[in-house]
Structure formats: C-alpha cells, structure tokens
Scaffold this motif. Sequence first.
Motif, PDB file in Angstrom:
ATOM      1  N   PRO A 210     -32.763   2.829 -55.426  1.00  0.00           N
ATOM      2  CA  PRO A 210     -32.774   3.582 -56.672  1.00  0.00           C
ATOM      3  C   PRO A 210     -33.757   2.975 -57.661  1.00  0.00           C
ATOM      4  CG  PRO A 210     -30.807   2.221 -56.541  1.00  0.00           C
ATOM      5  CD  PRO A 210     -31.477   2.128 -55.214  1.00  0.00           C
ATOM      6  N   PRO A 211     -34.474   3.794 -58.393  1.00  0.00           N
ATOM      7  CA  PRO A 211     -35.428   3.266 -59.367  1.00  0.00           C
ATOM      8  C   PRO A 211     -34.700   2.677 -60.562  1.00  0.00           C
ATOM      9  CG  PRO A 211     -35.249   5.641 -59.589  1.00  0.00           C
ATOM     10  CD  PRO A 211     -34.396   5.253 -58.395  1.00  0.00           C
ATOM     11  N   GLU A 212     -35.450   1.896 -61.332  1.00  0.00           N
ATOM     12  CA  GLU A 212     -34.888   1.348 -62.552  1.00  0.00           C
ATOM     13  C   GLU A 212     -34.537   2.491 -63.505  1.00  0.00           C
ATOM     14  OE1 GLU A 212     -34.126  -1.682 -63.328  1.00  0.00           O
ATOM     15  OE2 GLU A 212     -34.880  -2.623 -61.492  1.00  0.00           O
TER      16      GLU A 212
ATOM     17  N   GLY B  46     -39.009  17.726 -65.256  1.00  0.00           N
ATOM     18  CA  GLY B  46     -37.792  17.260 -65.916  1.00  0.00           C
ATOM     19  C   GLY B  46     -36.575  17.341 -65.014  1.00  0.00           C
ATOM     20  N   GLN B  47     -36.459  18.430 -64.251  1.00  0.00           N
ATOM     21  CA  GLN B  47     -35.337  18.570 -63.328  1.00  0.00           C
ATOM     22  C   GLN B  47     -35.378  17.494 -62.244  1.00  0.00           C
ATOM     23  OE1 GLN B  47     -32.716  20.792 -63.339  1.00  0.00           O
ATOM     24  NE2 GLN B  47     -33.429  21.330 -65.385  1.00  0.00           N
ATOM     25  N   GLN B  48     -36.549  17.241 -61.704  1.00  0.00           N
ATOM     26  CA  GLN B  48     -36.672  16.248 -60.640  1.00  0.00           C
ATOM     27  C   GLN B  48     -36.410  14.837 -61.153  1.00  0.00           C
ATOM     28  OE1 GLN B  48     -40.556  16.998 -59.062  1.00  0.00           O
ATOM     29  NE2 GLN B  48     -39.960  18.935 -58.101  1.00  0.00           N
ATOM     30  N   LEU B  49     -36.886  14.533 -62.370  1.00  0.00           N
ATOM     31  CA  LEU B  49     -36.599  13.219 -62.930  1.00  0.00           C
ATOM     32  C   LEU B  49     -35.105  13.058 -63.214  1.00  0.00           C
ATOM     33  CD1 LEU B  49     -39.590  12.759 -65.417  1.00  0.00           C
ATOM     34  CD2 LEU B  49     -39.214  11.546 -63.265  1.00  0.00           C
ATOM     35  N   GLY B  50     -34.433  14.156 -63.617  1.00  0.00           N
ATOM     36  CA  GLY B  50     -32.991  14.093 -63.819  1.00  0.00           C
ATOM     37  C   GLY B  50     -32.250  13.778 -62.542  1.00  0.00           C
ATOM     38  N   GLN B  51     -32.697  14.400 -61.451  1.00  0.00           N
ATOM     39  CA  GLN B  51     -32.090  14.100 -60.154  1.00  0.00           C
ATOM     40  C   GLN B  51     -32.366  12.659 -59.748  1.00  0.00           C
ATOM     41  OE1 GLN B  51     -33.415  17.023 -57.336  1.00  0.00           O
ATOM     42  NE2 GLN B  51     -32.958  18.731 -58.718  1.00  0.00           N
ATOM     43  N   LEU B  52     -33.575  12.192 -60.035  1.00  0.00           N
ATOM     44  CA  LEU B  52     -33.933  10.818 -59.695  1.00  0.00           C
ATOM     45  C   LEU B  52     -33.068   9.825 -60.471  1.00  0.00           C
ATOM     46  CD1 LEU B  52     -35.900   8.964 -58.160  1.00  0.00           C
ATOM     47  CD2 LEU B  52     -37.445   9.135 -60.109  1.00  0.00           C
ATOM     48  N   ARG B  53     -32.760  10.145 -61.713  1.00  0.00           N
ATOM     49  CA  ARG B  53     -31.924   9.260 -62.510  1.00  0.00           C
ATOM     50  C   ARG B  53     -30.499   9.195 -61.974  1.00  0.00           C
ATOM     51  NH1 ARG B  53     -31.377  10.742 -68.728  1.00  0.00           N
ATOM     52  NH2 ARG B  53     -30.559  12.626 -67.743  1.00  0.00           N
ATOM     53  N   GLU B  54     -29.990  10.324 -61.481  1.00  0.00           N
ATOM     54  CA  GLU B  54     -28.621  10.353 -60.967  1.00  0.00           C
ATOM     55  C   GLU B  54     -28.498   9.604 -59.648  1.00  0.00           C
ATOM     56  OE1 GLU B  54     -26.083  11.407 -62.624  1.00  0.00           O
ATOM     57  OE2 GLU B  54     -27.398  11.988 -64.282  1.00  0.00           O
TER      58      GLU B  54
ATOM     59  N   ALA C  69     -28.165   8.110 -39.599  1.00  0.00           N
ATOM     60  CA  ALA C  69     -27.790   9.018 -40.670  1.00  0.00           C
ATOM     61  C   ALA C  69     -29.020   9.748 -41.209  1.00  0.00           C
ATOM     62  CB  ALA C  69     -27.122   8.238 -41.795  1.00  0.00           C
ATOM     63  N   ALA C  70     -28.866  11.053 -41.454  1.00  0.00           N
ATOM     64  CA  ALA C  70     -29.960  11.858 -42.015  1.00  0.00           C
ATOM     65  C   ALA C  70     -30.006  11.663 -43.514  1.00  0.00           C
ATOM     66  CB  ALA C  70     -29.742  13.340 -41.687  1.00  0.00           C
ATOM     67  N   PRO C  71     -31.159  11.733 -44.083  1.00  0.00           N
ATOM     68  CA  PRO C  71     -31.265  11.565 -45.529  1.00  0.00           C
ATOM     69  C   PRO C  71     -30.584  12.718 -46.255  1.00  0.00           C
ATOM     70  CG  PRO C  71     -33.355  12.305 -44.621  1.00  0.00           C
ATOM     71  CD  PRO C  71     -32.466  12.006 -43.456  1.00  0.00           C
ATOM     72  N   ALA C  72     -29.762  12.349 -47.224  1.00  0.00           N
ATOM     73  CA  ALA C  72     -29.073  13.392 -47.966  1.00  0.00           C
ATOM     74  C   ALA C  72     -30.021  14.030 -48.960  1.00  0.00           C
ATOM     75  CB  ALA C  72     -27.875  12.794 -48.701  1.00  0.00           C
ATOM     76  N   ILE C  73     -29.845  15.319 -49.218  1.00  0.00           N
ATOM     77  CA  ILE C  73     -30.686  16.055 -50.147  1.00  0.00           C
ATOM     78  C   ILE C  73     -29.908  16.241 -51.441  1.00  0.00           C
ATOM     79  CG2 ILE C  73     -31.997  18.163 -50.524  1.00  0.00           C
ATOM     80  CD1 ILE C  73     -32.953  16.447 -48.188  1.00  0.00           C
ATOM     81  N   PRO C  74     -30.278  15.611 -52.517  1.00  0.00           N
ATOM     82  CA  PRO C  74     -29.527  15.743 -53.772  1.00  0.00           C
ATOM     83  C   PRO C  74     -29.633  17.160 -54.327  1.00  0.00           C
ATOM     84  CG  PRO C  74     -31.581  14.574 -54.154  1.00  0.00           C
ATOM     85  CD  PRO C  74     -31.460  14.744 -52.663  1.00  0.00           C
ATOM     86  N   LEU C  75     -28.497  17.693 -54.750  1.00  0.00           N
ATOM     87  CA  LEU C  75     -28.495  19.010 -55.365  1.00  0.00           C
ATOM     88  C   LEU C  75     -29.003  18.888 -56.794  1.00  0.00           C
ATOM     89  CD1 LEU C  75     -25.076  20.431 -54.128  1.00  0.00           C
ATOM     90  CD2 LEU C  75     -27.350  20.834 -53.190  1.00  0.00           C
ATOM     91  N   PRO C  76     -29.669  19.929 -57.275  1.00  0.00           N
ATOM     92  CA  PRO C  76     -30.196  19.862 -58.635  1.00  0.00           C
ATOM     93  C   PRO C  76     -29.083  19.882 -59.659  1.00  0.00           C
ATOM     94  CG  PRO C  76     -30.485  22.070 -57.728  1.00  0.00           C
ATOM     95  CD  PRO C  76     -29.998  21.199 -56.603  1.00  0.00           C
ATOM     96  N   THR C  77     -29.249  19.093 -60.684  1.00  0.00           N
ATOM     97  CA  THR C  77     -28.272  19.094 -61.763  1.00  0.00           C
ATOM     98  C   THR C  77     -28.503  20.300 -62.655  1.00  0.00           C
ATOM     99  OG1 THR C  77     -29.744  17.762 -63.119  1.00  0.00           O
ATOM    100  CG2 THR C  77     -28.143  16.587 -61.772  1.00  0.00           C
ATOM    101  N   ALA C  78     -27.474  20.657 -63.402  1.00  0.00           N
ATOM    102  CA  ALA C  78     -27.598  21.805 -64.301  1.00  0.00           C
ATOM    103  C   ALA C  78     -28.603  21.486 -65.399  1.00  0.00           C
ATOM    104  CB  ALA C  78     -26.237  22.127 -64.913  1.00  0.00           C
ATOM    105  N   PRO C  79     -29.374  22.480 -65.815  1.00  0.00           N
ATOM    106  CA  PRO C  79     -30.356  22.237 -66.871  1.00  0.00           C
ATOM    107  C   PRO C  79     -29.670  21.896 -68.170  1.00  0.00           C
ATOM    108  CG  PRO C  79     -30.179  24.587 -66.412  1.00  0.00           C
ATOM    109  CD  PRO C  79     -29.385  23.886 -65.367  1.00  0.00           C
TER     110      PRO C  79
END
Length: 507
Positions: A14-16, A68-76, A90-100
């Motif tokens: 996970p990023p900082e 902005g949506q992608q950075l929000g997912q990256l933060r989560e 294990a296959a890489p999980a695909i994060p669902l987009p968060t609500a705007p």
Amino acid sequence: MPSPSSTDRSAAQPPERGAVDALISQTERLRGGVDAVRRDTVSDEADAGLRWRRALCDLAVHHLDDLGQQLGQLREGLPPEESPVVGGPAAPAIPLPTAPPEGRRESLLSRVGSAEWNLLADEVDWSEELFRIFGRNPEEGALSLDELPSFVRPEDHPQLTSMVTDCLVEGKPIDGEFRIVRSDGAERTVHMMGEPVLDADGCTASMWAVLRDVSELRRTQQTVYESRDWLQRERHAAQTERRLAVELQEAVLPPWRGSLRFPGTGPGTLDGPATPAGPATLDGPATLDVAAHYLPCATGALIGGDWYDAMPLPDGRALLSVGDLTGHGVTATSGMAMLLGALRGMAVAGVTPDQLMGCLNHLLDTASQPALGSAVCCLYDPKTGSLTWSQAGHPAPLLFRNGTGRALSAPEGMLLGAASGAVFGQSEEQLLPGDLLVLHTDGLARWHGADPSDPSQDSTGAQRVLDLAPRLSAARSAQECVRIVVEECGGTEREDDACVLVARVGT
C-alpha cells in the motif's frame, strides 16, 4: 490450456497514505480551477474557437474526475478478502470503486467493474458495477466468454476475439476497447485491461480483467476532435477569403509606388497615361502631385472596403476620391470594386460630384446585398484652381496652407445606402499653388473608446493629422507627406483599415 510461464506477481504494498492524500488534494484544486475556466468559457455555437476550448475543458474535467476516483480507491487499499484460484496462486483482487463524494456528479468515466473467468471451475465472477455497465440484472448471471460477444457490436467482434486469444493462448496482457449494446438499446464503449492467471503448472487457470465505461470520455474526445477540425476549416476558409479579398483589392486600387502627376495638353485632351516611373505634368497654371496608401487594420486579419482613387478626366480636370464600405472580406472588396467602377465611369461622363453621390447611393440602395458606405469625391480644375467636392457621411478633406491646416466645411450628405432618394450638397474651394489636400477614411487614426456621435470626441483622427501641418508643409512631395501620415497613424492602436490620399498643388 497451457500458456507461457510468468514471474509470480509480488503482493502490492500500500502506498503512503499521506502522499495519496496530497495527490487527492492537488487533483481537487486542479479540478476546481478547470471548472472555473469552463464556466468563464461561454459556449457560442457560432464561434468554433469557443466550442473547441469548451470541449477541452470538459475533457479535462472528465480526466480529473477519473483520476480522483482512482486515487480514492488507492487510498482505501485492497479489500481484505481475496478470491483464491483453484489449483493456483491467489488472483489479484479488483477493488470496487468507492462512491463519489457528495456534491460531485457521477461521471460514466468513473464506472469501473471487474470480472474473472475461471477456466478450471467454469465459473464467472462479476462485480456489481460491471452488471450496471452492461445494464444486466445480477439475477440473470454473469456472461461467459462465449456469451460476451452477444453484447458486442458485430464490427468489434474481431477486436474482442483477438484480445481473448492473446490472453488465453499467448499469455499476454490485454488492453483494448469495444462497444456493447445493452438490452435497453443504449450503446457503451468499454475499455478492458486484463491478464491471465497461471496455476502451479504454468497453465492458464483464469482470466481477470478490469472493465471501464469510457463512453462519456470518448464522446467528449470526439467533440474536441470535431470542434478542432471545424476550427481548422474555419481558419482555412478565413485565410482563403482574405487572400481573395487582397487580390481583388490589389486589382482595383492603383498600385502607386511613387508620386503620380496628371498629364494633359489642355481641356479635353490627354498626353498619355501617367506612370510612377515616368510622371508627367498637367499643362496649365497648376499641377497635382498625388500619392496614396492603404493601411490594413492593426491586426491585419481583415480586409475592408476602403478605397482611394485619382484619375485624369477627358476635360482636363482631375478626379480625387476616397471611400469606405461597411463589412470585411470578399463581400466588402467586391462591393468597393463595383462602386469604384461606377464612380470612374460617371466621372468620365462629366457627372458632377453631388450627382455622383446620388448615383452611388442608388447603387447601394438597390444592391442585392445591402450595405452602407461613406465617400468624398473631388473634381479639381487645374486651369482655374477650383476644387468642387461632395461627401456622403465622410470626413471632410483637410487643406494645409502656409504651415497650418483645417478641415473644409462639409456640404450636406448622409451615408450611402441609408435612404432612397437622398440629396447631396456640393461645395467649392479655391486652391493655391503649394496647397496640400489630404483625403482619408475615418479609420485612419480612430482611437479605441471614441464615440463617433459625440462632436467633442475626434473619433476620425482628423486633428491628429492636422497637428502634422508643420511637417507636411516642409515635405518635398506628396509621397513624403503620405509617409509622414502613415508613420503617425499606422501604429498598432488603429482599430480599422483606412486609406489616405495626398494631392499637392504645384506651379
């Protein structure tokens, strides 16, 4: 089905969080700035440049929303649960987009769904967002790779087939787009990125992919391309029209490159045409040294209907005229050519200046393309030194004598084409040897912000020319006088094209 072996993907770290938060803040500030620019860019369907700028702003907003949506997912970060692949890592999980965020409209660009087609278990797993992208009820189940083409536009089948084959057979990552037609008839453009997942034996166990609805993005990009192409076509048309206008203007206006003197041996006879290379003199008590110049507007983008003319007549007199027709481009220059041709023909026939103005007014009043114009027409008799002139809504000629200058008292005359049957007056002035006559159109030195209807404001710039009296009186030729006027009035502040004609009475 076997596929080439690949290096196992290491677990993503996970990023900082602070760095991602800073990026999100920067993105939000940038989006606010683009929004401000977009609001200030008024949409005008008649202006291709404004349409193109507006489309670029919309495209930038879509890109920033997506970022902005992608950075929000990256933060989560990644979801806590991951779906293991049967018989493999294990296959890489695909994060669902968060609500705007509240208050931000949801763009189709932010719709991102995930899918996994498990070849070993013959199972398909779709995210909820992917069902919404395809307009499909989750109770109907996800589409298998065999069923997927039924939603894809026929012309895009080869693209989809190639992508699936590259992934399952060649073991290559896939990245491409295709169009789907949902059950409600709506068409969407879907961008798919994915790669094969290998089992312990290096065989393809499943294919996973991220699918993104980029329909609005592609429509916005298409708007940018179309508005850019329209703008380029308009610019090309404007350049072509300007070239035609310049060529027509150069064909009509006398191409003087030096002083022009009117020749003659007496009333009713001519000694031959005058040329810049070989000026001749008029046989009589006075000669006219004439020079003129056309000044395009400061931008140089538009060619107007301004004209100047000087011509010896069969009866020994000289015709001097300047005028201005409203409008720009080929329409204005062609109208100018019509008026100038009529003026010359009637002057040769002996029509007086006031009658000339009446005939020009009738021409404009009955023309197929209505326009307004202004003009001043002078007939100079070298035997008597008399100047007979008339005007139509035009600045009066400027007379310079003994180091001072003044505007001649103008006779009655309204704009050409303003009213049918208009009556024009006529005045007479006695010119002396050494006198200097300056005719000009009202754009010669017009300054920004002047009100032409206010007599206290010199919107035509006549006073600016009158202030040149000492320099003009000291000039040795009409051409030198023109150069002085152009140096004074030909700067970047002039907002319209103009003409100036100088006639100097000799001995």
